[in-house]
Design a protein around this motif. Structure first.
Motif, PDB file in Angstrom:
ATOM      1  N   LYS A   1       0.667  -1.392  -0.114  1.00  0.00           N
ATOM      2  CA  LYS A   1      -0.117   0.053   0.058  1.00  0.00           C
ATOM      3  C   LYS A   1       0.639   1.224  -0.117  1.00  0.00           C
ATOM      4  O   LYS A   1       0.158   2.363   0.177  1.00  0.00           O
ATOM      5  CB  LYS A   1      -0.907  -0.089   1.165  1.00  0.00           C
ATOM      6  N   THR A   2       2.160   1.239  -0.011  1.00  0.00           N
ATOM      7  CA  THR A   2       3.161   2.184  -0.107  1.00  0.00           C
ATOM      8  C   THR A   2       2.671   3.276  -1.303  1.00  0.00           C
ATOM      9  O   THR A   2       2.763   2.502  -2.531  1.00  0.00           O
ATOM     10  CB  THR A   2       4.644   1.899   0.046  1.00  0.00           C
ATOM     11  N   LYS A   3       2.661   4.501  -1.220  1.00  0.00           N
ATOM     12  CA  LYS A   3       2.600   5.315  -2.332  1.00  0.00           C
ATOM     13  C   LYS A   3       3.843   5.034  -3.443  1.00  0.00           C
ATOM     14  O   LYS A   3       4.830   5.263  -2.836  1.00  0.00           O
ATOM     15  CB  LYS A   3       2.296   6.815  -2.148  1.00  0.00           C
ATOM     16  N   TYR A   4       3.527   5.258  -4.688  1.00  0.00           N
ATOM     17  CA  TYR A   4       4.625   5.175  -5.654  1.00  0.00           C
ATOM     18  C   TYR A   4       4.050   5.638  -6.938  1.00  0.00           C
ATOM     19  O   TYR A   4       3.032   5.706  -7.272  1.00  0.00           O
ATOM     20  CB  TYR A   4       5.184   3.844  -5.630  1.00  0.00           C
ATOM     21  N   ASP A   5       5.188   5.902  -7.847  1.00  0.00           N
ATOM     22  CA  ASP A   5       4.621   6.389  -9.187  1.00  0.00           C
ATOM     23  C   ASP A   5       4.438   5.254 -10.160  1.00  0.00           C
ATOM     24  O   ASP A   5       5.397   4.567 -10.330  1.00  0.00           O
ATOM     25  CB  ASP A   5       5.646   7.505  -9.844  1.00  0.00           C
TER      26      ASP A   5
END
Length: 256
Positions: free
Chosen positions: A126-130
């Motif tokens: 669930k970590t934000k990334y592009d």
């Protein structure tokens, strides 16, 4: 290793051999030996959802293992290091890497846009990334340790590591995939692709002229050049650096 470098000189370069795992365990005793490995290599299978009938594409992605994230802690006096994987052949002088101005970036690496983060979203949590961001490769990496410490890369890595539910050996090694990609989000400086050519351990379609002109060759994949199943056309670049007369070569299980 000490014996090998004592017998083989490299343009009078000073060589200092250390037991890295032993140093980590001495200075960071809370980590166990099972968390310390060389670079990890992952086989990634990619299938197009838009064209499901197309053949599945297989890529081999080499990334940092857990051991790499302790480099700034172990070598506190160093400001920059160049990290080479053990399946890399250096064909040209790599000293130009020291002169790179990477700005505020931490990890100088060859980007691999054959895999984008959005394509492996099921592995990234669930970590934000592009999702459009390219993956990157270990093999030949320039690490700015001052910037690493500034951006708290090790601290961020340890936070991500806490999210890994299972702590058995297999799970930890598998976690290196997501941890490497996520820990260096927006911190990768793309090296010129001509500096390191990857894929010599699985890709039969590499142009010989490109291989000959590359500064370093990375045999990522399962067909390493010292194995019998190594790709014959690519063994020549590795074979010419063999020290055949050394007795250690006789004792090694190599298939030149």
């Amino acid at each position: 290793m000490k014996y090998w470098f004592a017998r083989n000189s490299y343009k009078k370069a000073p060589i200092h051999v250390v037991n890295y795992e032993e140093m980590v365990l001495e200075k960071l005793p809370k980590f166990s030996m099972r968390e310390l490995y060389l670079s990890e290599e992952f086989r990634v299978l990619i299938r197009s959802t838009e064209r499901p009938t197309e053949q599945t594409r297989i890529e081999y992605l080499s990334l940092f293992s857990h051991s790499h994230f302790f480099i700034p802690e172990i070598f506190k006096d160093l400001k920059k290091v160049v990290v080479l994987d053990d399946d890399v052949v250096v064909q040209r002088d790599l000293s130009f890497l020291w002169k790179l101005d990477m700005g505020d970036k931490v990890n100088g690496a060859v980007e691999f846009c054959g895999v984008r983060l959005g394509q492996v979203r099921n592995l990234l949590g669930k970590t934000k990334y592009d999702p459009k961001s390219c993956a990157w490769m270990s093999g030949v990496n320039v690490i700015n340790l001052d910037k690493w410490r500034k951006h708290k890369v090790t601290e961020n890595y340890l936070l991500l590591l806490k999210q890994v539910k299972k702590k058995d050996e297999v799970s930890l090694r598998e976690a290196a995939f997501s941890l490497s990609l996520l820990s260096f989000q927006n911190l990768v400086y793309p090296l010129d692709g001509r500096s390191t050519l990857s894929g010599l351990g699985y890709d039969y379609g590499i142009d010989p002229e490109v291989a000959q002109s590359s500064a370093a060759l990375h045999y990522n994949g399962n067909m390493k050049p010292w194995l019998e199943l190594g790709i014959l056309d690519y063994k020549i670049y590795w074979r010419r650096f063999l020290t055949r007369e050394d007795r250690f070569m006789d004792e090694c299980n190599v298939n030149p």
